[in-house]
Every structure is written in structure tokens, then in C-alpha cells.
Design a protein around this motif. Structure first.
Motif, short mmCIF file in Angstrom:
data_model
loop_
_atom_site.label_atom_id
_atom_site.label_comp_id
_atom_site.label_asym_id
_atom_site.label_seq_id
_atom_site.Cartn_x
_atom_site.Cartn_y
_atom_site.Cartn_z
N LEU A 95 0.83 -1.21 0.00
CA LEU A 95 0.00 0.00 0.00
C LEU A 95 0.86 1.25 0.00
O LEU A 95 0.55 2.22 -0.68
CB LEU A 95 -0.93 0.00 1.20
N LYS A 96 1.95 1.24 0.75
CA LYS A 96 2.84 2.40 0.79
C LYS A 96 3.46 2.63 -0.58
O LYS A 96 3.57 3.77 -1.04
CB LYS A 96 3.94 2.19 1.84
N GLU A 97 3.84 1.56 -1.26
CA GLU A 97 4.40 1.68 -2.61
C GLU A 97 3.35 2.24 -3.57
O GLU A 97 3.64 3.14 -4.37
CB GLU A 97 4.91 0.32 -3.08
N ASP A 98 2.13 1.71 -3.50
CA ASP A 98 1.04 2.21 -4.34
C ASP A 98 0.78 3.69 -4.06
O ASP A 98 0.59 4.49 -4.99
CB ASP A 98 -0.25 1.41 -4.11
N TYR A 122 2.85 5.93 -2.85
CA TYR A 122 3.98 6.70 -3.39
C TYR A 122 3.81 6.91 -4.90
O TYR A 122 3.97 8.01 -5.41
CB TYR A 122 5.30 6.00 -3.08
N ARG A 123 3.49 5.85 -5.61
CA ARG A 123 3.34 5.94 -7.08
C ARG A 123 2.18 6.88 -7.45
O ARG A 123 2.29 7.65 -8.41
CB ARG A 123 3.10 4.56 -7.68
N ILE A 124 1.09 6.79 -6.74
CA ILE A 124 -0.06 7.67 -7.02
C ILE A 124 0.32 9.12 -6.78
O ILE A 124 0.02 10.01 -7.59
CB ILE A 124 -1.28 7.25 -6.18
N LEU A 125 0.99 9.40 -5.65
CA LEU A 125 1.40 10.78 -5.36
C LEU A 125 2.41 11.30 -6.38
O LEU A 125 2.35 12.46 -6.78
CB LEU A 125 1.99 10.87 -3.95
N LEU A 126 3.31 10.45 -6.81
CA LEU A 126 4.29 10.84 -7.81
C LEU A 126 3.60 11.20 -9.13
O LEU A 126 3.89 12.23 -9.74
CB LEU A 126 5.30 9.72 -8.03
N THR A 127 2.65 10.38 -9.54
CA THR A 127 1.91 10.64 -10.78
C THR A 127 1.09 11.91 -10.66
O THR A 127 1.08 12.74 -11.57
CB THR A 127 0.99 9.44 -11.11
N LEU A 128 0.42 12.09 -9.54
CA LEU A 128 -0.38 13.29 -9.32
C LEU A 128 0.49 14.54 -9.34
O LEU A 128 0.13 15.56 -9.94
CB LEU A 128 -1.14 13.19 -7.99
N SER A 129 1.65 14.47 -8.73
CA SER A 129 2.58 15.60 -8.73
C SER A 129 3.04 15.93 -10.14
O SER A 129 3.12 17.10 -10.54
CB SER A 129 3.79 15.31 -7.85
N ALA A 130 3.35 14.90 -10.92
CA ALA A 130 3.79 15.12 -12.30
C ALA A 130 2.69 15.77 -13.14
O ALA A 130 2.94 16.72 -13.88
CB ALA A 130 4.23 13.79 -12.92
N VAL A 131 1.46 15.26 -13.01
CA VAL A 131 0.33 15.83 -13.77
C VAL A 131 0.09 17.27 -13.35
O VAL A 131 -0.13 18.15 -14.19
CB VAL A 131 -0.93 14.96 -13.58
#
Length: 74
Positions: free
Chosen positions: A22-25, A27-36
């Protein structure tokens, strides 16, 4: 047959592994959201101020919904 203690340890390890996933998921969601978000700002489609205002409005709305759900007759 597995002892109750061994079963408890196995269940605990499974829970820890799920939490790590869940922590990895997350992190990936936050990274994608930040990029967008950065792309939208860079392209001039939104401003940081608009984003901050919308975030604050949604936060207030969510708080209101939570309070209303905790006190439905209030």
C-alpha cells in the motif's frame, strides 16, 4: 498442523507485506499526481493559486461531510 502462535506470526507478516504494498502504491499515485499537476501548471492550464484554492475548498467540503456523517441529526 500449524500452531496458533505460528499462524499469528504468519498473519502479522502478511499484514506487514500488505502495508508495504500500500505504501508503494501510495507513493506511485502521489508521484503521478505531482507530475500531472506540474504539467498542468507548466502549460498554463491552471495556476498554483487556483490549485491551492480548489484544494482548500475540497478539504472544507470533505470536513463538512465527515462532521455531518458523525452527527446526522445535528
Amino acid at each position: 498442523m500449524m500452531s496458533q502462535q505460528a499462524s499469528s506470526v504468519r498473519d502479522h507478516l502478511n499484514l506487514v507485506a500488505k502495508l508495504a504494498d500500500l505504501k508503494e502504491d501510495h507513493y506511485r499515485i502521489l508521484l503521478t499526481l505531482s507530475a500531472v499537476t506540474e504539467l498542468l501548471i507548466d502549460k498554463g492550464l491552471i495556476t498554483r493559486q487556483e490549485l491551492e484554492l480548489k484544494t482548500a475548498a475540497l478539504d472544507t467540503e470533505l470536513d463538512d461531510l465527515i462532521v455531518a456523517s458523525l452527527h446526522p441529526m445535528g
